[in-house]
Design a protein around this motif. Structure first.
Motif, PDB file in Angstrom:
ATOM      1  N   VAL A  44       0.859  -1.177   0.000  1.00  0.00           N
ATOM      2  CA  VAL A  44       0.000   0.000   0.000  1.00  0.00           C
ATOM      3  C   VAL A  44       0.899   1.232   0.000  1.00  0.00           C
ATOM      4  CG1 VAL A  44      -0.158   0.080   2.523  1.00  0.00           C
ATOM      5  CG2 VAL A  44      -1.942   1.133   1.150  1.00  0.00           C
ATOM      6  N   LYS A  45       0.462   2.271  -0.686  1.00  0.00           N
ATOM      7  CA  LYS A  45       1.225   3.501  -0.686  1.00  0.00           C
ATOM      8  C   LYS A  45       1.138   4.175   0.675  1.00  0.00           C
ATOM      9  CE  LYS A  45       0.745   4.372  -5.636  1.00  0.00           C
ATOM     10  NZ  LYS A  45       0.293   5.307  -6.683  1.00  0.00           N
ATOM     11  N   LYS A  46       2.157   4.946   0.989  1.00  0.00           N
ATOM     12  CA  LYS A  46       2.264   5.528   2.320  1.00  0.00           C
ATOM     13  C   LYS A  46       1.070   6.421   2.622  1.00  0.00           C
ATOM     14  CE  LYS A  46       5.633   7.746   5.363  1.00  0.00           C
ATOM     15  NZ  LYS A  46       6.970   8.370   5.449  1.00  0.00           N
ATOM     16  N   ASN A  47       0.481   6.196   3.793  1.00  0.00           N
ATOM     17  CA  ASN A  47      -0.659   6.972   4.300  1.00  0.00           C
ATOM     18  C   ASN A  47      -1.880   6.917   3.380  1.00  0.00           C
ATOM     19  OD1 ASN A  47       0.895   7.803   6.534  1.00  0.00           O
ATOM     20  ND2 ASN A  47       1.700   9.558   5.395  1.00  0.00           N
ATOM     21  N   GLU A  48      -1.990   5.839   2.609  1.00  0.00           N
ATOM     22  CA  GLU A  48      -3.167   5.652   1.769  1.00  0.00           C
ATOM     23  C   GLU A  48      -3.924   4.381   2.136  1.00  0.00           C
ATOM     24  OE1 GLU A  48      -2.363   5.863  -2.351  1.00  0.00           O
ATOM     25  OE2 GLU A  48      -1.502   7.886  -2.285  1.00  0.00           O
ATOM     26  N   GLY A  49      -3.724   3.877   3.317  1.00  0.00           N
ATOM     27  CA  GLY A  49      -4.384   2.660   3.758  1.00  0.00           C
ATOM     28  C   GLY A  49      -3.461   1.874   4.664  1.00  0.00           C
ATOM     29  N   TYR A  50      -3.883   0.670   4.998  1.00  0.00           N
ATOM     30  CA  TYR A  50      -3.129  -0.183   5.920  1.00  0.00           C
ATOM     31  C   TYR A  50      -2.608  -1.403   5.175  1.00  0.00           C
ATOM     32  CZ  TYR A  50      -4.552   2.373  10.100  1.00  0.00           C
ATOM     33  OH  TYR A  50      -4.717   3.333  11.057  1.00  0.00           O
ATOM     34  N   GLY A  51      -1.316  -1.669   5.371  1.00  0.00           N
ATOM     35  CA  GLY A  51      -0.766  -2.924   4.893  1.00  0.00           C
ATOM     36  C   GLY A  51      -1.238  -4.065   5.773  1.00  0.00           C
ATOM     37  N   LYS A  52      -1.539  -5.208   5.170  1.00  0.00           N
ATOM     38  CA  LYS A  52      -2.160  -6.308   5.905  1.00  0.00           C
ATOM     39  C   LYS A  52      -1.393  -7.608   5.701  1.00  0.00           C
ATOM     40  CE  LYS A  52      -6.797  -4.322   5.330  1.00  0.00           C
ATOM     41  NZ  LYS A  52      -8.170  -4.549   4.824  1.00  0.00           N
ATOM     42  N   ILE A  53      -1.555  -8.501   6.667  1.00  0.00           N
ATOM     43  CA  ILE A  53      -1.132  -9.889   6.530  1.00  0.00           C
ATOM     44  C   ILE A  53      -2.361 -10.687   6.098  1.00  0.00           C
ATOM     45  CG2 ILE A  53      -0.178 -11.907   7.695  1.00  0.00           C
ATOM     46  CD1 ILE A  53       1.193 -10.055   9.652  1.00  0.00           C
ATOM     47  N   VAL A  54      -2.292 -11.285   4.929  1.00  0.00           N
ATOM     48  CA  VAL A  54      -3.421 -12.033   4.371  1.00  0.00           C
ATOM     49  C   VAL A  54      -3.166 -13.512   4.621  1.00  0.00           C
ATOM     50  CG1 VAL A  54      -4.770 -12.532   2.312  1.00  0.00           C
ATOM     51  CG2 VAL A  54      -3.763 -10.268   2.635  1.00  0.00           C
ATOM     52  N   MET A  55      -4.142 -14.187   5.234  1.00  0.00           N
ATOM     53  CA  MET A  55      -4.068 -15.615   5.520  1.00  0.00           C
ATOM     54  C   MET A  55      -5.091 -16.334   4.652  1.00  0.00           C
ATOM     55  SD  MET A  55      -3.740 -15.432   9.673  1.00  0.00           S
ATOM     56  CE  MET A  55      -2.608 -14.259  10.435  1.00  0.00           C
ATOM     57  N   MET A  56      -4.606 -17.252   3.807  1.00  0.00           N
ATOM     58  CA  MET A  56      -5.456 -17.948   2.844  1.00  0.00           C
ATOM     59  C   MET A  56      -5.434 -19.453   3.100  1.00  0.00           C
ATOM     60  SD  MET A  56      -4.227 -15.854  -0.539  1.00  0.00           S
ATOM     61  CE  MET A  56      -2.524 -15.955  -0.018  1.00  0.00           C
ATOM     62  N   ASN A  57      -6.522 -20.091   2.717  1.00  0.00           N
ATOM     63  CA  ASN A  57      -6.605 -21.542   2.802  1.00  0.00           C
ATOM     64  C   ASN A  57      -5.620 -22.161   1.814  1.00  0.00           C
ATOM     65  OD1 ASN A  57      -7.342 -24.273   2.781  1.00  0.00           O
ATOM     66  ND2 ASN A  57      -9.492 -23.786   3.167  1.00  0.00           N
ATOM     67  N   SER A  58      -4.849 -23.125   2.275  1.00  0.00           N
ATOM     68  CA  SER A  58      -3.814 -23.717   1.423  1.00  0.00           C
ATOM     69  C   SER A  58      -4.383 -24.650   0.366  1.00  0.00           C
ATOM     70  CB  SER A  58      -2.813 -24.488   2.291  1.00  0.00           C
ATOM     71  OG  SER A  58      -3.450 -25.547   2.990  1.00  0.00           O
ATOM     72  N   GLU A  59      -5.668 -24.944   0.405  1.00  0.00           N
ATOM     73  CA  GLU A  59      -6.263 -25.827  -0.592  1.00  0.00           C
ATOM     74  C   GLU A  59      -6.818 -25.064  -1.789  1.00  0.00           C
ATOM     75  OE1 GLU A  59      -5.999 -29.001  -0.476  1.00  0.00           O
ATOM     76  OE2 GLU A  59      -5.121 -29.091   1.534  1.00  0.00           O
TER      77      GLU A  59
END
Length: 588
Positions: free
Chosen positions: A385-400
């Motif tokens: 994400v660009k600076k001060n334009e939102g929040y960077g996130k940790i995305v957790m996905m199903n491995s299947e």
């Protein structure tokens, strides 16, 4: 008392006793003459040795029923009991061996479950309830690594620094015990701990790999190739900037590196002069080379995957960087992270088409990675994400099927690197704002951030002081001289000197080639300056000053206005100069 009487007080068997249907012998009635204080001894003596198996459910129900208040059976109950009185005994006799085998199987299954639960944490409880922030870098954290034991963390970034963190030695100030620039003015792309945790592979923007020990001391510096040799298989090392690297999963003295020169090289730790083998990719593009942006070993060490169009044509969008590749434990699945904002799941046995695709996973950095959770039920990556334009996130996905299970907002900057250590059960996120955040749960996490999250700094005594600069003793013996730390921190000191807050020195004129975004002076500029005419020596200094007399009289700005009322009128010598003045003196 004879020996037979004394033997009654010892256990009749040792270890695990098999369930048998033989009726137990009824204890003989105690003799009056034997009751001479042996009851107290009997209370302290054990009845059996070894691991005792808990009673089965059918025996438990019988015991619980016997503890209920006694009830007089009816005629119908007595009839049923009399008919079936012998059947349980016959069934127990015929199935005694089967029951023993079932007991053993149950014990083995219980032990396996306990081992699995102790070694591999379950992803049903994601450790993100608490966090600590490690703030030492001034730019993006582009590389991170945890040692196999989980005791130390090492981070590297775009500011050329590598920081060493010790969880057990830190307090709530969260400071690294060592910070250095191992590769000069080159960004850090990859950091990897060896299998034993005693060495660290450092991959930077230069054309050679370096290995340091866990305390930050250099161990090996590997050869750089000859850039004038066209055939990459004939050079002794890489001829362009490195992009990634990895240790062999089983052999502790072998590692691989990838580079923008389009080759993957296999190295032996002991041989720093030349690689052990070369995998050179012949590009299909005219007049250029295809960069290898990432590299990884399979879990069994039989396969090597590189981020280029070697096996899978157009795996990601052309012109983008495949920033990360990772294999599963069984080496049958592979996950790639592309610069086209996608994460793709592949079957390593059939690489024609991906099994699943996750789209709209923004990526702004070429070092963004993707990982498996310790139990491989989840796949984790960070979003850009660009600076001060939102929040960077940790995305957790199903491995299947790569369906998003959960997202965790980290900060108002991109999440570049993600780690999940299996022993600590803690998640580490490296961000573009220069911070590293360690997430943990006090109930399911072990050690790591829990050791330093509550440790207060040590209170300093009045007579306790430290010197934060080197002590120079030029006449000391060689054995007592300290290493010159000023040499290793030369670039860091230059940065501090140029910092307007850390140094008050005026900015000096730039000479030579330009740097830091400033235009310097070259040889042509120095030559042209000599052709310009300097006529200051031909100008009369008195006339140069008198031309400002009229201006100062109309608008005085200096000392004259303060003494204008009391200052006498200036009288100038208007007598002629030269020969006429000398003649007047002679006449007088």
């Amino acid at each position: 008392m004879d020996d037979s009487d004394f033997a009654k007080y010892f256990p009749s068997s040792f270890g695990k006793s098999s369930s048998s249907s033989k009726p137990k012998a009824k204890p003989e009635p105690r003799k009056a003459q034997a009751d001479d204080g042996m009851d107290a001894l009997r209370a302290f003596m054990p009845t059996s040795f070894g691991k005792q198996k808990s009673a089965r459910s059918n025996y438990t129900s019988t015991t619980s029923a016997s503890q209920e208040p006694s009830k007089q059976p009816t005629d119908q109950d007595q009839e049923i009991d009399s008919k079936d009185a012998v059947k349980p005994q016959i069934k127990d006799t015929t199935t005694a061996k089967d029951r023993d085998s079932e007991d053993k199987d149950d014990e083995d299954e219980d032990e396996e479950d306990d081992d699995d639960s102790a070694d591999t944490p379950s992803s049903s409880v994601i450790p993100v309830s608490h966090e600590i922030t490690l703030n030492e870098h001034s730019k993006t954290i582009s590389a991170m690594a945890l040692d196999p034991a989980g005791a130390r963390l090492v981070t590297g970034g775009y500011d050329f620094n590598v920081c060493f963190w010790d969880f057990a030695g830190m307090d709530t100030r969260f400071r690294p015990f060592r910070s250095m620039e191992p590769c000069g003015a080159h960004q850090i792309h990859e950091l990897k701990y060896s299998l034993t945790g005693d060495k660290i592979l450092i991959i930077s923007g230069e054309a050679k790999a370096r290995i340091y020990d866990r305390n930050g001391m250099e161990v090996a510096d590997y050869q750089k190739g000859d850039p004038y040799i066209r055939d990459l298989r004939l050079t002794s090392g890489h001829v362009a900037a490195l992009t990634s690297g990895a240790w062999h999963p089983y052999t502790k003295d072998r590692f691989i590196t990838s580079s923008t020169d389009g080759s993957i090289r296999l190295w032996d730790v002991e041989n720093t002069r030349k690689q052990a083998d070369v995998i050179a990719y012949k590009t299909k593009e005219r007049g250029g080379r295809t960069a290898v942006t990432s590299v990884a070993y399979s879990s069994d060490g039989r396969l090597i995957a590189g981020g280029m169009s070697t096996t899978i044509e157009n795996a990601h969008v052309k012109g983008t960087e495949t920033s990360s590749i990772i294999f599963s434990r069984d080496s049958q699945r592979m996950v790639t992270r592309g610069g086209d904002d996608t994460v793709k799941l592949w079957d390593a046995r059939n690489l024609k088409h991906p099994l699943s695709i996750a789209e709209d996973v923004a990526s702004l950095n070429s070092e963004a990675n993707v990982i498996f959770s310790p139990d491989e039920r989840l796949i984790l990556t960070g979003t850009g994400v660009k600076k001060n334009e939102g929040y960077g996130k940790i995305v957790m996905m199903n491995s299947e099927n790569l369906e998003v299970v959960r997202t965790v907002s980290v900060s108002q900057s991109s999440v570049v690197r993600v780690l999940w250590h299996d022993k600590l059960n803690q998640i580490v996120a490296g961000n573009a704002d220069g911070t590293a955040r360690v997430y943990y749960d006090p109930e399911v996490s072990n050690k790591g951030a829990k050791l330093c999250a509550t440790k207060t700094p040590k209170k300093r005594a009045v007579d306790d002081y430290e010197i934060d600069r080197p002590i120079i003793t030029p006449h000391a013996l060689r054995m007592f001289k300290e290493d010159n730390t000023m040499v290793s921190n030369k670039r860091k000191l230059e940065k501090m000197r140029k910092d307007p807050k850390a140094s008050h020195r005026p900015e000096m004129p730039l000479s030579g080639p330009g740097k830091a975004g400033k235009v310097g002076t070259n040889m042509t500029h120095q030559a042209l300056t000599g052709f310009t005419r300097d006529d200051t020596r031909e100008e009369d200094p008195r006339a140069a000053l008198l031309k400002y007399a009229e201006m100062t009289e109309k608008d005085p700005q200096w000392i004259t206005p303060a003494y204008k009322k009391n200052q006498p009128k200036a009288v100038y010598d208007d007598r002629p100069d030269g020969d006429e003045h000398r003649e007047l003196k002679r006449k007088k």
